[in-house]
Design an enzyme around this catalytic site. Structure first.
Site, PDB file in Angstrom:
ATOM      1  N   ASN A  22       0.763  -1.273   0.126  1.00 51.60           N
ATOM      2  CA  ASN A  22       0.073  -0.098   0.085  1.00 51.60           C
ATOM      3  C   ASN A  22       0.618   1.232  -0.007  1.00 51.60           C
ATOM      4  O   ASN A  22       0.322   2.249  -0.528  1.00 51.60           O
ATOM      5  CB  ASN A  22      -1.021  -0.058   1.060  1.00 51.60           C
ATOM      6  CG  ASN A  22      -0.197  -0.055   2.637  1.00 51.60           C
ATOM      7  OD1 ASN A  22       0.805  -0.611   2.669  1.00 51.60           O
ATOM      8  ND2 ASN A  22      -1.013   0.178   3.623  1.00 51.60           N
ATOM      9  N   GLU A  49       4.193  -4.318  12.024  1.00 44.18           N
ATOM     10  CA  GLU A  49       3.037  -3.314  11.779  1.00 44.18           C
ATOM     11  C   GLU A  49       2.074  -3.914  11.206  1.00 44.18           C
ATOM     12  O   GLU A  49       2.137  -4.170   9.916  1.00 44.18           O
ATOM     13  CB  GLU A  49       3.756  -2.322  11.156  1.00 44.18           C
ATOM     14  CG  GLU A  49       5.136  -1.384  11.714  1.00 44.18           C
ATOM     15  CD  GLU A  49       4.808  -0.685  13.147  1.00 44.18           C
ATOM     16  OE1 GLU A  49       3.626  -0.286  13.316  1.00 44.18           O
ATOM     17  OE2 GLU A  49       5.691  -0.824  13.937  1.00 44.18           O
ATOM     18  N   CYS A  88      -3.419   1.286   6.811  1.00 45.35           N
ATOM     19  CA  CYS A  88      -3.414   0.600   8.167  1.00 45.35           C
ATOM     20  C   CYS A  88      -4.174   1.240   9.235  1.00 45.35           C
ATOM     21  O   CYS A  88      -4.896   1.070  10.128  1.00 45.35           O
ATOM     22  CB  CYS A  88      -2.185  -0.118   8.472  1.00 45.35           C
ATOM     23  SG  CYS A  88      -0.815   1.402   8.165  1.00 45.35           S
ATOM     24  N   GLU A 108       7.937   1.816  14.831  1.00 46.17           N
ATOM     25  CA  GLU A 108       8.734   2.390  13.796  1.00 46.17           C
ATOM     26  C   GLU A 108       8.834   4.080  14.126  1.00 46.17           C
ATOM     27  O   GLU A 108       8.223   4.467  15.055  1.00 46.17           O
ATOM     28  CB  GLU A 108       8.172   2.480  12.352  1.00 46.17           C
ATOM     29  CG  GLU A 108       8.089   0.955  11.748  1.00 46.17           C
ATOM     30  CD  GLU A 108       7.223   1.067  10.616  1.00 46.17           C
ATOM     31  OE1 GLU A 108       7.465  -0.053   9.793  1.00 46.17           O
ATOM     32  OE2 GLU A 108       6.587   1.749  10.255  1.00 46.17           O
TER      33      GLU A 108
HETATM   34  P1  NDP Z   1       0.247  -9.401   3.730  1.00 45.06           P
HETATM   35  O1  NDP Z   1       0.353  -9.616   5.182  1.00 45.06           O
HETATM   36  O2  NDP Z   1      -0.561 -10.111   2.502  1.00 45.06           O
HETATM   37  O3  NDP Z   1       1.841  -9.053   3.037  1.00 45.06           O
HETATM   38  C1  NDP Z   1       2.727  -8.527   3.720  1.00 45.06           C
HETATM   39  C2  NDP Z   1       4.304  -8.795   3.151  1.00 45.06           C
HETATM   40  O4  NDP Z   1       4.368 -10.170   3.928  1.00 45.06           O
HETATM   41  C3  NDP Z   1       4.263  -9.137   1.678  1.00 45.06           C
HETATM   42  O5  NDP Z   1       5.401  -8.788   1.212  1.00 45.06           O
HETATM   43  C4  NDP Z   1       3.863 -10.841   1.529  1.00 45.06           C
HETATM   44  O6  NDP Z   1       4.343 -11.146   0.440  1.00 45.06           O
HETATM   45  C5  NDP Z   1       4.716 -11.216   2.632  1.00 45.06           C
HETATM   46  N1  NDP Z   1       4.082 -12.346   3.127  1.00 45.06           N
HETATM   47  C6  NDP Z   1       3.090 -12.951   3.026  1.00 45.06           C
HETATM   48  N2  NDP Z   1       3.227 -14.288   3.651  1.00 45.06           N
HETATM   49  C7  NDP Z   1       4.075 -14.436   4.305  1.00 45.06           C
HETATM   50  C8  NDP Z   1       4.779 -15.294   4.936  1.00 45.06           C
HETATM   51  N3  NDP Z   1       4.122 -16.442   5.261  1.00 45.06           N
HETATM   52  N4  NDP Z   1       6.041 -15.263   5.441  1.00 45.06           N
HETATM   53  C9  NDP Z   1       6.727 -14.088   5.244  1.00 45.06           C
HETATM   54  N5  NDP Z   1       6.215 -13.329   4.403  1.00 45.06           N
HETATM   55  C10 NDP Z   1       5.087 -13.331   3.936  1.00 45.06           C
HETATM   56  O7  NDP Z   1      -0.159  -7.765   3.663  1.00 45.06           O
HETATM   57  P2  NDP Z   1      -0.574  -6.846   2.399  1.00 45.06           P
HETATM   58  O8  NDP Z   1       0.612  -6.833   1.329  1.00 45.06           O
HETATM   59  O9  NDP Z   1      -1.717  -7.493   1.978  1.00 45.06           O
HETATM   60  O10 NDP Z   1      -0.844  -5.550   3.152  1.00 45.06           O
HETATM   61  C11 NDP Z   1      -1.700  -4.971   3.738  1.00 45.06           C
HETATM   62  C12 NDP Z   1      -1.755  -5.446   5.217  1.00 45.06           C
HETATM   63  O11 NDP Z   1      -0.669  -4.503   5.570  1.00 45.06           O
HETATM   64  C13 NDP Z   1      -3.134  -4.692   5.982  1.00 45.06           C
HETATM   65  O12 NDP Z   1      -3.390  -5.572   7.099  1.00 45.06           O
HETATM   66  C14 NDP Z   1      -2.516  -3.437   6.690  1.00 45.06           C
HETATM   67  O13 NDP Z   1      -3.093  -3.308   7.759  1.00 45.06           O
HETATM   68  C15 NDP Z   1      -0.969  -3.751   6.798  1.00 45.06           C
HETATM   69  N6  NDP Z   1      -0.224  -2.584   6.903  1.00 45.06           N
HETATM   70  C16 NDP Z   1       0.108  -2.255   8.457  1.00 45.06           C
HETATM   71  C17 NDP Z   1       0.653  -1.153   8.565  1.00 45.06           C
HETATM   72  C18 NDP Z   1       1.105  -0.432   9.802  1.00 45.06           C
HETATM   73  O14 NDP Z   1       1.804   0.429   9.992  1.00 45.06           O
HETATM   74  N7  NDP Z   1       0.548  -1.114  10.883  1.00 45.06           N
HETATM   75  C19 NDP Z   1       0.925  -0.092   7.543  1.00 45.06           C
HETATM   76  C20 NDP Z   1       0.396  -0.586   6.101  1.00 45.06           C
HETATM   77  C21 NDP Z   1      -0.297  -1.993   6.085  1.00 45.06           C
HETATM   78  P3  NDP Z   1       3.377 -11.123  -0.827  1.00 45.06           P
HETATM   79  O15 NDP Z   1       2.751  -9.823  -1.283  1.00 45.06           O
HETATM   80  O16 NDP Z   1       3.967 -11.723  -1.962  1.00 45.06           O
HETATM   81  O17 NDP Z   1       2.093 -12.048  -0.355  1.00 45.06           O
END
Ligand code: NDP
Length: 498
Positions: free
Chosen positions: A151, A249, A283, A461
């Protein structure tokens, strides 16, 4: 300007996956192919971790002064290349150019801020007593794994990589498969800024393959992930087995709490910004609008009127205010939750439909959507949708507002809107969220700690607390007396051992 294929970065060199596999990155505004990147796997992660460990011998021994110089140069180069970064970020995320210009323009600040922290960070001398000098020092952790979402691809990586490098670590980055290009471009910026080859490695690929391999690799000393709560739990469990630090996060379901003394127009602008910036894919999205009952109907009506006027369209057009969702998957999720909300008995006050826009037939567009008559226990009020959907819930008084704001498993962020600052602070301090804004929402600064409570994650962070989390603290105790100490000697000397 956008290439057909972007290679990974391992050991300072461009690389394709050892297996030769590639994955496709789509343009969310059209649904068409944007470019390809390598689909890295455990072999590529192993190569990247080895390169990062070797580079750590160089980077980890540099003085804070030298590290700060590289980070300051990175800030300058990033600033110069900003138009290129903005164009790619718009193309891979579908976020409107006016949003990305505003967001990305600030990213160089993280490099200069953490350069300054590295230069000025001080440790302590402890009151150990006796003829002892006891001081603590902070050393780098080693190789750090950084896993990032789609995002805010550049901003979120920047929030992690700037403090990690400032503290002397080397990194292996696994960006989201959906938006991996600006993280690859950032590796080039750091290279040109003088970071030693191998200090920043970026392995693109699927989360379940490359991400999981990074989380499980024995050569990493910390894993820092931004993503969904379930992904966070899985990666944290791997870190727990190896007893290495984990920072996550994770998801959110932020409340925007509006008291009746807030002028309607400010309340409505606040709710609109909190709910629909990034098409709700943040998020800290204000997904729950809690409005004091005496002004609830008025605020809801004006919110609907303003939401109708949001200009949805081509994200490259500076006039566009809301772009598409990032993927078909995200669009399906939003549609599923709209159906759930209806079935739960919430009233659709506005939106609720996907959009087919002229010239962008394959794009993942969805209307801004407002549900009224929502109860706090409904799934649409509790679960993270991560799309342009807001639930409007009335409250009676301060206690009721706090009860509702705290009535989710998440605890990342909230905002409180009131002309009475004493009341706003009282309420803010009772809300179980890592971040609470008063009369604002979604403001961020490199110095301001950012991170959630509960299901929203662990760790922070930004700020000095984040820099310190990328170090390990060593306590050095020096005996200054020069005395000969012999515990087992049969003499009358002081036998202090504590
Ligand atoms: P995901 O949890 O699907 O993916 C996050 C990252 O983790 C991606 O690079 C993903 O790869 C990777 N990933 C997925 N499965 C695994 C695994 N088993 N082991 C290690 N890495 C893995 O989240 P999204 O990308 O869909 O992002 C949205 C989410 O992020 C929302 O829940 C949002 O709230 C959160 N978020 C939190 C923030 C905060 O500051 N707290 C800020 C922004 C977002 P791949 O893309 O290839 O699946």
């Amino acid at each position: 300007m956008i290439c057909d294929h972007y290679p990974m970065r391992i050991g300072g060199r461009e690389a394709d996956a050892a297996s030769g596999a590639r994955l496709e990155v789509l343009n969310p505004a059209t649904g068409r192919l944007l470019c390809t990147v390598p689909a890295g796997d455990a072999d590529d992660i192993a190569a990247a971790v080895a390169a990062a460990a070797a580079a750590g011998e160089v980077w980890g021994r540099k003085s804070p002064l030298d590290r700060a110089a590289v980070l300051n140069r990175a800030a300058e180069i990033l600033t110069r290349r900003m138009p290129e970064f903005v164009a790619v970020e718009v193309a891979q995320t579908g976020r409107p150019v006016r949003e990305m210009l505003a967001q990305l323009a600030r990213t160089p600040e993280w490099y200069s801020y953490f350069a300054a922290v590295a230069r000025t960070h001080e440790t302590h001398v402890h009151p150990f007593g006796g003829a002892y000098l006891n001081y603590s020092r902070r050393a780098p952790l080693g190789v750090v794994g950084l896993v990032t979402p789609w995002n805010h691809p550049l901003l979120i990586l920047t929030k992690k990589i700037a403090p990690a490098l400032a503290a002397g670590n080397t990194v292996v980055v696994k960006p989201s498969e959906v938006a991996p290009v600006t993280p690859l471009m950032l590796a080039d910026v750091l290279d040109k800024a003088g970071l030693p080859a191998g200090a920043c490695n970026v392995v693109t690929g699927y989360g379940a393959v490359a991400g999981a391999a990074l989380g499980a690799h024995p050569g990493i000393s910390k894993i820092d992930l931004t993503g969904g709560t379930e992904t966070g739990r899985r990666v944290a469990a791997l870190a727990g087995e190896r007893l290495i630090p984990f920072s996550g996060e994770l998801g959110g379901k932020a409340s925007v709490v509006v008291f009746d003394d807030m002028p309607d127009d400010r309340a409505v602008s606040a709710a609109l910004f909190a709910a629909f910036i990034a098409a709700g894919q943040t998020c800290v999205q204000g997904a729950r609008l809690l409005v004091q009952r005496s002004v609830h109907d008025r605020v809801l009506d004006r919110l609907v009127a303003r939401a109708r006027r949001i200009r949805i369209g081509d994200p490259t057009d500076p006039a566009t205010q809301m772009g598409p969702l990032v993927s078909q998957r995200q669009l399906d999720t939003v549609e599923r939750y709209v159906a759930i909300g209806r079935a739960e008995g919430a009233r659709l006050a506005h939106g609720g439909n996907r959009l087919q826009l002229e010239g962008m037939a394959g794009g993942f567009f969805h209307e801004p959507t407002i549900f009224a008559g929502v109860h706090n226990d409904m799934r649409i009020a509790q679960e993270e949708i991560f799309g342009p959907v807001v639930c409007v819930i009335p409250f009676e008084d301060e206690d009721d507002a706090v009860r509702l704001a705290n009535g989710t498993a998440f605890g990342l962020a909230a905002s409180v809107w009131s002309a009475d600052i004493a009341r706003a602070q009282r309420v803010a301090q009772r809300i179980d969220s890592g971040i609470v804004w008063i009369n604002d929402h979604h403001r961020i600064d490199p110095s301001s700690p950012w991170g959630g409570f509960g299901d929203s994650g662990l760790g922070k962070e930004n700020g000095i607390v984040c820099y310190e989390s990328y170090t390990r603290l060593q306590s050095v105790v020096v005996n200054l007396s020069g005395d000969h100490f012999d515990w087992f000697a049969d003499d009358a000397a002081d036998k202090r051992y504590s």
